[in-house]
Structure formats: C-alpha cells, structure tokens
Write a protein that holds these residues in place. Sequence first.
Motif, PDB file in Angstrom:
ATOM      1  N   PRO A  31       0.654  -1.043   0.011  1.00 10.10           N
ATOM      2  CA  PRO A  31       0.449   0.061   0.274  1.00 10.10           C
ATOM      3  C   PRO A  31       0.769   1.136   0.291  1.00 10.10           C
ATOM      4  N   CYS A  32      -0.021   3.140  -0.181  1.00  8.22           N
ATOM      5  CA  CYS A  32       0.966   3.613  -0.356  1.00  8.22           C
ATOM      6  C   CYS A  32       0.071   4.675   0.401  1.00  8.22           C
ATOM      7  N   TYR A  33       0.939   6.039   1.026  1.00  8.18           N
ATOM      8  CA  TYR A  33       0.402   6.967   1.585  1.00  8.18           C
ATOM      9  C   TYR A  33      -0.962   6.877   1.760  1.00  8.18           C
ATOM     10  N   ARG A  34      -1.507   7.520   0.380  1.00  8.61           N
ATOM     11  CA  ARG A  34      -2.503   7.801   0.041  1.00  8.61           C
ATOM     12  C   ARG A  34      -3.708   6.576   0.248  1.00  8.61           C
ATOM     13  N   CYS A  35      -3.697   5.265   0.658  1.00  7.92           N
ATOM     14  CA  CYS A  35      -3.834   3.708   0.575  1.00  7.92           C
ATOM     15  C   CYS A  35      -4.583   4.667   2.404  1.00  7.92           C
ATOM     16  N   VAL A  36      -3.705   5.109   3.258  1.00  7.60           N
ATOM     17  CA  VAL A  36      -4.615   5.311   4.337  1.00  7.60           C
ATOM     18  C   VAL A  36      -4.872   6.765   4.343  1.00  7.60           C
ATOM     19  N   SER A  59      -9.507   1.417  -5.044  1.00  7.25           N
ATOM     20  CA  SER A  59      -9.773   2.330  -5.366  1.00  7.25           C
ATOM     21  C   SER A  59      -9.015   3.854  -5.025  1.00  7.25           C
ATOM     22  N   CYS A  60      -7.667   3.067  -4.332  1.00  9.06           N
ATOM     23  CA  CYS A  60      -6.802   4.118  -4.711  1.00  9.06           C
ATOM     24  C   CYS A  60      -6.380   4.988  -6.004  1.00  9.06           C
ATOM     25  N   PRO A  61      -6.641   6.825  -5.442  1.00 12.74           N
ATOM     26  CA  PRO A  61      -5.990   6.984  -6.922  1.00 12.74           C
ATOM     27  C   PRO A  61      -4.002   7.311  -7.221  1.00 12.74           C
ATOM     28  N   LEU A  62      -3.392   6.361  -5.730  1.00 12.85           N
ATOM     29  CA  LEU A  62      -1.673   6.209  -6.541  1.00 12.85           C
ATOM     30  C   LEU A  62      -1.900   5.311  -6.950  1.00 12.85           C
ATOM     31  N   CYS A  63      -1.933   3.823  -6.029  1.00 13.80           N
ATOM     32  CA  CYS A  63      -1.484   3.369  -6.251  1.00 13.80           C
ATOM     33  C   CYS A  63      -2.657   2.101  -6.871  1.00 13.80           C
ATOM     34  N   GLY A  64      -3.682   2.465  -7.073  1.00 12.27           N
ATOM     35  CA  GLY A  64      -4.850   0.999  -7.046  1.00 12.27           C
ATOM     36  C   GLY A  64      -4.996   0.791  -8.631  1.00 12.27           C
TER      37      GLY A  64
END
Length: 241
Positions: A145-150, A216-221
């Motif tokens: 996961p990435c920062y934007r997932c959280v 649905s993450c905009p960075l890693c989804g």
Amino acid sequence: MIGGRAGAIVGIVGVGGLGSPVTLALAKAGVGTLVLIDDDVVDRTNLHRQILFREADVGRHKLEAARDAIARVSPRTVVEIQREHLHPGNAGLLSEVDVIVECSDRYAVKFLAADAAQLLRKPLVVGAAIRFIGTALSTGPEGHPCYRCVFEDLPEGAQQRCDVSGVVGPVCGVIGAVQASFVLRILDGRPSYGTLASFDGRAGTLRHRPISARASCPLCGTHPTIDRIEPTRYVSDPCPQ
Ligand SMILES: [Zn+2]
C-alpha cells in the motif's frame, strides 16, 4: 538495490521537530550521505523539539546549523543541503536519493513527497506529530500500500497547525526515532513496508499495525489517476509536525 548504510543516500524533507531526531539518528548509525531539504531558520520557540539546534543557532539557516551539528557528532557523514522547501517544481531532487524521509510541517508537502516517491519507485517514510499524537508510516518502492491508501488526500477546511495547536517535544522524539528505525530497516534489507506506527503521548502507548492497499486508491490502485506531479494538486497549507 540499496548498498547498505554507508553507501546510502537518504533525503530528509524538513529538518524541524521530526527531522532533527531523524537526522541525528541516521548520521550516528552510519548512513553515508544525508540530503537535507528545508528553507527555514532556527527559531528559539522551537528549540525544545528541534534537538539538532542550540541556543547559539537561533537566527541561522537551519541547514547550515544542521551541517555543523552533524559534523560534531558524525564527521564522516556527507551532508548535502538544499535551501528550499520541497515543492512541485523541485520534487525531482528526490530522484537522487535512495530513501525519502518526509518530516515537514505541511500536509501538501507530505502528499507531494508521497506521490513523488510512488512515481519514482522510491521507499518512503512519512512522519507527523501534533499535540500528544504522532504517526509514522513506511511504504515500499512498489507502492502497495501507499500513503494515500491511508490518508487519501489533503484535508479540507480548517486544519490543525503545530504553531497554533502545539506539539509536545517528546512526541517528536518518539516519532523521529520510529522513522529512523524504519529507514535503517530498509537500508539493512529488512523493511517494515506497509506498517503504520502511532504514538499517544498521554497514555505513553506505541502501536504498530499493518495497513492494506485500497483498490480504489488514486495513486496505487487498480486504475490510478495520479500519474505525474500536477502542481495544482498540492496547496501549500498547514500542518502536522
Ligand atoms: Zn495507495
């Protein structure tokens, strides 16, 4: 592939309450090169949590004072300084480092560093602290996961600011130490990617928990929408730290 501590280049974004303990710990742990990014000066009211600096440093540029402090405790550490805040126009600086450590006091910079790390395929360690609460997160170069997932996106409306809300100095010390340990685990080949640490200074509790990637993450989804650094995405606003 990162070649251990001595051969590593670690970029530290923000040398304040969090960046101070991170910088000291990494220098003394034998990290070869530290790239420090900040454009601020040492302020007397912040000395209680910015442990890299002394009373005599008040009014000096933070990075010059930091370079002197590192030379005193770890003379073999190579220090490169970038006297500017990280912004969309200079985020390319991060392509030169092996690990990105985000320690600034601005939400916008945290999201910018997170997006840049993902696009550059770099490991990232992000910290934040306000009042008695602090968090640290380590994410890997593959970004799942990435920062934007959280944390999803910049908060809207009124935001907490450390210069208004305050931050308890030892909370910065704890989170900075956790960030430094996350970095050393990466350099030692035993990363803690996908781990969120949270510290509650009132209860004195430090918890680590795994986080999950969001489809649905905009960075890693599955269908990412952030595929470049778009300046309008990062409004330079308030703060944790
Ligand atoms: Zn993500």
